[in-house]
Design an enzyme around this catalytic site. Sequence first.
Site, PDB file in Angstrom:
ATOM      1  N   HIS A   1      -9.219 -16.285  -2.106  1.00 16.29           N
ATOM      2  CA  HIS A   1      -9.374 -17.370  -0.345  1.00 16.29           C
ATOM      3  C   HIS A   1     -10.681 -17.934  -0.149  1.00 16.29           C
ATOM      4  CE1 HIS A   1      -5.126 -17.313   0.131  1.00 16.29           C
ATOM      5  NE2 HIS A   1      -4.999 -16.003   0.156  1.00 16.29           N
TER       6      HIS A   1
ATOM      7  N   ASP B   1       0.258 -16.047  -7.134  1.00 20.44           N
ATOM      8  CA  ASP B   1      -0.224 -16.084  -5.342  1.00 20.44           C
ATOM      9  C   ASP B   1       0.466 -16.264  -4.217  1.00 20.44           C
ATOM     10  OD1 ASP B   1      -1.903 -13.089  -3.361  1.00 20.44           O
ATOM     11  OD2 ASP B   1      -1.591 -14.780  -2.713  1.00 20.44           O
TER      12      ASP B   1
ATOM     13  N   HIS C   1      -0.073 -16.720  -1.933  1.00 20.42           N
ATOM     14  CA  HIS C   1      -0.779 -17.743  -1.050  1.00 20.42           C
ATOM     15  C   HIS C   1      -1.766 -18.909  -1.909  1.00 20.42           C
ATOM     16  CE1 HIS C   1       0.001 -14.100   1.680  1.00 20.42           C
ATOM     17  NE2 HIS C   1      -0.025 -15.216   2.302  1.00 20.42           N
TER      18      HIS C   1
ATOM     19  N   ASP D   1       2.545 -11.296  -4.021  1.00 12.18           N
ATOM     20  CA  ASP D   1       2.932 -10.970  -2.752  1.00 12.18           C
ATOM     21  C   ASP D   1       4.056 -12.226  -2.396  1.00 12.18           C
ATOM     22  OD1 ASP D   1       1.378 -12.831  -2.843  1.00 12.18           O
ATOM     23  OD2 ASP D   1       0.195 -12.811  -1.571  1.00 12.18           O
TER      24      ASP D   1
HETATM   25  C1  OKP Z   1      -4.209 -12.801   1.360  1.00 13.33           C
HETATM   26  B1  OKP Z   1      -4.001 -13.000  -0.778  1.00 13.33           B
HETATM   27  C2  OKP Z   1      -2.651 -14.721  10.244  1.00 13.33           C
HETATM   28  C3  OKP Z   1      -2.218 -14.256   8.323  1.00 13.33           C
HETATM   29  C4  OKP Z   1      -3.085 -13.563   8.060  1.00 13.33           C
HETATM   30  C5  OKP Z   1      -3.305 -13.625   6.110  1.00 13.33           C
HETATM   31  C6  OKP Z   1      -2.990 -13.793   4.856  1.00 13.33           C
HETATM   32  C7  OKP Z   1      -3.695 -13.183   3.043  1.00 13.33           C
HETATM   33  C8  OKP Z   1      -3.096 -13.207   2.019  1.00 13.33           C
HETATM   34  N1  OKP Z   1      -2.397 -15.698  10.318  1.00 13.33           N
HETATM   35  N2  OKP Z   1      -2.530 -13.233   6.954  1.00 13.33           N
HETATM   36  O1  OKP Z   1      -2.738 -12.698  -0.230  1.00 13.33           O
HETATM   37  O2  OKP Z   1      -3.748 -14.187  -0.915  1.00 13.33           O
HETATM   38 ZN    ZN Z   2      -1.149 -13.806  -1.343  1.00 16.81          ZN
END
Ligand code: OKP
Ligand code: ZN
Length: 340
Positions: A156, A190, A192, A279
């Site tokens: 990210h 991942d 996300h 995840d």
């Molecule tokens: C990091 B990686 C708040 C949600 C927070 C953040 C996820 C970060 C994931 N609205 N979640 O594993 O991609």
């Molecule tokens: Zn993630």
Amino acid sequence: MIAIESKVHAKHKPDWSFRVGKSTFQTRDVPDRIAVIQKVFRKNSLKIIAAENFPAAPIRSIHSYHDYLKGVCANIKDANIQYLPDIFPGRSLQLKHSPTSPYWMGYFCSSAVTPILKHTYDAAKGSADAALTGAKLLASGRTREAYALCRPPGHHASPKMFGGYCYFNNAAVAANWLSKRGKVAILDIDYHHGDGTQAHFYDRSDVLTCSIHGEPAADFPYITGYKKEKGLGKGLGYNHNFPIPLQSNFTIYQKSLTRALRLIRNFQPKFLVIAAGYDTFAEDPVGNCRLKIRDYVKIGHAISALQLPTLMCQEGGYNLSALGESVYSFVDGFLNARNS
Ligand code: OKP
Ligand code: ZN
């Protein structure tokens, strides 16, 4: 296969929680994540070496805030102090000088889950160094596959902003380093969207970026990760997003994986970098997907069939009882296909 670790990550211990809509969110990127993976690697006699200490240049050249983060951390005296952004000034301001105050972090930070603590820079630097160590091993030809135990994760982190638990984009730093030696493909598995990675290479045709992730309309990082984001200028056609519906199982997942792997094969890269997040596991506390541990064997196997020198960089995966076995399943599937 060689695994690479950087011990300093354990000193980075973020601590936060907040509510959005009906959900409560809390710290998930904890030091134990790496400990549970190391335990399974050791049990299976996988070799783990220490990350080499690289100069900052490969990070600084793709992250404008490298010096800011380093400077802020150097000024924090107490390991219990934590900073989070409380202003979000956007990017329209033109800074006239290089800030050093932690109160300015909102200028460099894209989300509320990425605090700065005393040891954050050291951990993020070590995490990127683990990825670079793997990249160097691949480039030397001494090994065809390396697993960098990166923590904090990286995908990210974009050129100008850190966020989403990520400070430096380990996979992007390594891919950019490798790209001086040949074309690179990055596959982000991942849960996300790898928004930071996409941003790093959006206008480049020498690094192909593919990401398979939960439908961003419904899940973090919300604003990017859609199919129509295809790249820009020379990079047009070299970014591919595969959003999948929330709670997808492996049957659905596999369709996107097959398409992404076909694109990578046609691109004919010299190196492959995997942003390896777990995840997508059914019982992950952060992701919303339904993969089983044995599915990671199949994913590793399918990726391995590309027969490319491959660097795996650890990204997400937050179920501490499943993460170790998930990672090992992936590696096991990958290595079995290599040797057969
Ligand atoms: C990091 B990686 C708040 C949600 C927070 C953040 C996820 C970060 C994931 N609205 N979640 O594993 O991609
Ligand atoms: Zn993630």
